[in-house]
Design a protein around this motif. Structure first.
Motif, PDB file in Angstrom:
ATOM      1  N   PHE A   1      -0.179  14.206  88.908  1.00 57.07           N
ATOM      2  CA  PHE A   1       0.993  13.794  89.683  1.00 57.07           C
ATOM      3  C   PHE A   1       2.139  13.548  88.710  1.00 57.07           C
ATOM      4  O   PHE A   1       1.969  12.858  87.695  1.00 57.07           O
ATOM      5  CB  PHE A   1       0.703  12.506  90.460  1.00 57.07           C
ATOM      6  CG  PHE A   1      -0.381  12.639  91.501  1.00 57.07           C
ATOM      7  CD1 PHE A   1      -0.072  13.006  92.804  1.00 57.07           C
ATOM      8  CD2 PHE A   1      -1.711  12.395  91.185  1.00 57.07           C
ATOM      9  CE1 PHE A   1      -1.067  13.130  93.766  1.00 57.07           C
ATOM     10  CE2 PHE A   1      -2.715  12.514  92.135  1.00 57.07           C
ATOM     11  CZ  PHE A   1      -2.393  12.881  93.434  1.00 57.07           C
ATOM     12  N   HIS A   2       3.320  14.079  89.033  1.00 54.84           N
ATOM     13  CA  HIS A   2       4.440  13.938  88.098  1.00 54.84           C
ATOM     14  C   HIS A   2       5.749  13.898  88.873  1.00 54.84           C
ATOM     15  O   HIS A   2       5.896  14.544  89.913  1.00 54.84           O
ATOM     16  CB  HIS A   2       4.461  15.110  87.120  1.00 54.84           C
ATOM     17  CG  HIS A   2       5.013  14.768  85.777  1.00 54.84           C
ATOM     18  ND1 HIS A   2       4.243  14.237  84.762  1.00 54.84           N
ATOM     19  CD2 HIS A   2       6.267  14.865  85.274  1.00 54.84           C
ATOM     20  CE1 HIS A   2       4.984  14.040  83.698  1.00 54.84           C
ATOM     21  NE2 HIS A   2       6.237  14.406  83.985  1.00 54.84           N
ATOM     22  N   GLY A   3       6.699  13.156  88.354  1.00 51.71           N
ATOM     23  CA  GLY A   3       8.010  13.051  88.979  1.00 51.71           C
ATOM     24  C   GLY A   3       8.981  14.086  88.442  1.00 51.71           C
ATOM     25  O   GLY A   3       9.040  14.330  87.235  1.00 51.71           O
ATOM     26  N   GLY A   4       9.730  14.679  89.329  1.00 50.20           N
ATOM     27  CA  GLY A   4      10.719  15.660  88.915  1.00 50.20           C
ATOM     28  C   GLY A   4      11.839  15.084  88.071  1.00 50.20           C
ATOM     29  O   GLY A   4      12.523  15.820  87.357  1.00 50.20           O
ATOM     30  N   LYS A   5      12.044  13.759  88.149  1.00 49.07           N
ATOM     31  CA  LYS A   5      13.089  13.089  87.376  1.00 49.07           C
ATOM     32  C   LYS A   5      12.522  12.335  86.175  1.00 49.07           C
ATOM     33  O   LYS A   5      13.206  11.488  85.592  1.00 49.07           O
ATOM     34  CB  LYS A   5      13.863  12.111  88.269  1.00 49.07           C
ATOM     35  CG  LYS A   5      14.521  12.746  89.484  1.00 49.07           C
ATOM     36  CD  LYS A   5      15.600  13.730  89.093  1.00 49.07           C
ATOM     37  CE  LYS A   5      16.325  14.273  90.325  1.00 49.07           C
ATOM     38  NZ  LYS A   5      17.368  15.266  89.961  1.00 49.07           N
ATOM     39  N   ASP A   6      11.287  12.658  85.792  1.00 47.43           N
ATOM     40  CA  ASP A   6      10.652  11.977  84.661  1.00 47.43           C
ATOM     41  C   ASP A   6      11.429  12.279  83.381  1.00 47.43           C
ATOM     42  O   ASP A   6      11.551  13.437  82.980  1.00 47.43           O
ATOM     43  CB  ASP A   6       9.199  12.445  84.518  1.00 47.43           C
ATOM     44  CG  ASP A   6       8.372  11.576  83.593  1.00 47.43           C
ATOM     45  OD1 ASP A   6       8.871  11.226  82.511  1.00 47.43           O
ATOM     46  OD2 ASP A   6       7.223  11.241  83.959  1.00 47.43           O
ATOM     47  N   ALA A   7      11.950  11.222  82.751  1.00 45.41           N
ATOM     48  CA  ALA A   7      12.732  11.391  81.528  1.00 45.41           C
ATOM     49  C   ALA A   7      11.888  11.262  80.274  1.00 45.41           C
ATOM     50  O   ALA A   7      12.399  11.454  79.168  1.00 45.41           O
ATOM     51  CB  ALA A   7      13.862  10.357  81.484  1.00 45.41           C
ATOM     52  N   ASN A   8      10.604  10.933  80.409  1.00 47.22           N
ATOM     53  CA  ASN A   8       9.714  10.800  79.259  1.00 47.22           C
ATOM     54  C   ASN A   8       8.974  12.094  78.947  1.00 47.22           C
ATOM     55  O   ASN A   8       8.662  12.376  77.796  1.00 47.22           O
ATOM     56  CB  ASN A   8       8.692   9.688  79.502  1.00 47.22           C
ATOM     57  CG  ASN A   8       9.329   8.327  79.594  1.00 47.22           C
ATOM     58  OD1 ASN A   8      10.224   8.105  80.407  1.00 47.22           O
ATOM     59  ND2 ASN A   8       8.881   7.396  78.775  1.00 47.22           N
TER      60      ASN A   8
END
Length: 290
Positions: A235-242
């Motif tokens: 699971f991953h966020g499209g806005k993940d900055a890391n």
């Protein structure tokens, strides 16, 4: 409140772990991020785990929190430690949840001890970090931490110590660093304060363990991702900055059993906090054995 325990490992090291949720619930080993500790599940909350029927078991990695330091450790050393903990708790099978920097540890266990794993899940996972195209996209402070881990671990330890003094106290100072979705997740009552507590617990013995943990991500991972033959849900966020989503896709291309779920408007922490019901369903799904 979490309950805690210790396991003595074959080489004389101590592994400390915390348990959350239902004592007789579905067992899930939770691998924390970095810098972080066994108390990271506090960011989600005991009530959520209990509602979902989960028994969350979160160990401190070597040199972090209350667990003994392990010289020269590698990602590939982790499955043996995890098996020792599972055997001590008399758990024949279990699920894995790796959050952020805990993702590679979940991948290592999925590759090395598949016969004991019911489900393997990675949320907002970090992978190999020493990539120019990745580091160039990170916020300056985040990029600095990883570069120090690679080139100047002594300075990284100083940075960790200084960060521990202020983290978790004034959320507004993070507004220019965090993506909006993560900032909003930290606004949940008590969560940012808990984050500071979790961070400082990681440094209970000093900064050596956490600095070593971060250093591992700046070198080849030392595990063969293509050896993972059991289902791996990511699971991953499209806005993940890391860890930008395009680099996640590139990494998962080498894992034939990986399934990726992307939340376009979530970020690094918000995916874990806001989508935990979805994560729990993946952890509880029965595995079809060959």
């Amino acid at each position: 409140m979490a309950t805690e325990g210790n396991v003595m490992l074959a080489d004389g090291r101590r592994m400390t772990y915390a348990e959350f949720g239902m004592p007789d619930g579905h067992p899930v080993f939770y691998f924390h991020g970095t810098p972080s500790s066994r108390l990271e599940p506090l960011l989600i909350g005991e009530a959520t785990f209990t509602r979902l029927g989960l028994r969350i078991i979160a160990p401190d990695r070597p040199g972090i929190g209350r667990s003994s330091f392990q010289p020269q450790r590698r990602f590939a050393d982790w499955p043996a430690d995890l098996l020792a903990l599972a055997d001590a708790l008399q758990l024949d099978t279990f699920s894995l949840l790796g959050h952020s920097a805990g993702g590679v540890y979940a991948a290592a266990c999925a590759a090395c001890i598949p016969e004991r794993v019911q489900r393997a899940v990675i949320v907002s996972g970090l992978w190999y970090m020493d990539q120019p195209q990745l580091l160039a996209q990170l916020h300056f402070l985040n990029r600095l931490g990883w570069l120090l881990a690679r080139h100047a671990p002594g300075l990284l330890r100083l940075l960790l110590h200084r960060t521990a003094v202020s983290i978790g106290k004034d959320l507004s100072q993070m507004k220019h660093i965090l993506p909006p979705a993560d900032y909003d997740a930290f606004e949940y009552p008590g969560r940012y304060e808990a984050f500071g507590y979790v961070f400082r617990e990681a440094l209970r013995q000093g900064t050596r363990g956490t600095a070593w943990d971060m250093r591992l991500y700046m070198h080849p991972l030392g595990i063969r991702l293509e050896d993972i033959q059991i289902p791996l849900q990511v699971f991953h966020g499209g806005k993940d900055a890391n860890m930008p989503i395009e680099l996640v896709r590139a990494t998962l291309a080498s894992i034939p059993t990986a399934t990726l779920t992307v939340y376009p408007y979530e970020a690094h922490l918000s995916t874990l906090c806001n989508r935990f019901d979805d994560i729990a369903r993946a952890l509880l799904e029965p595995r079809t054995r060959d």
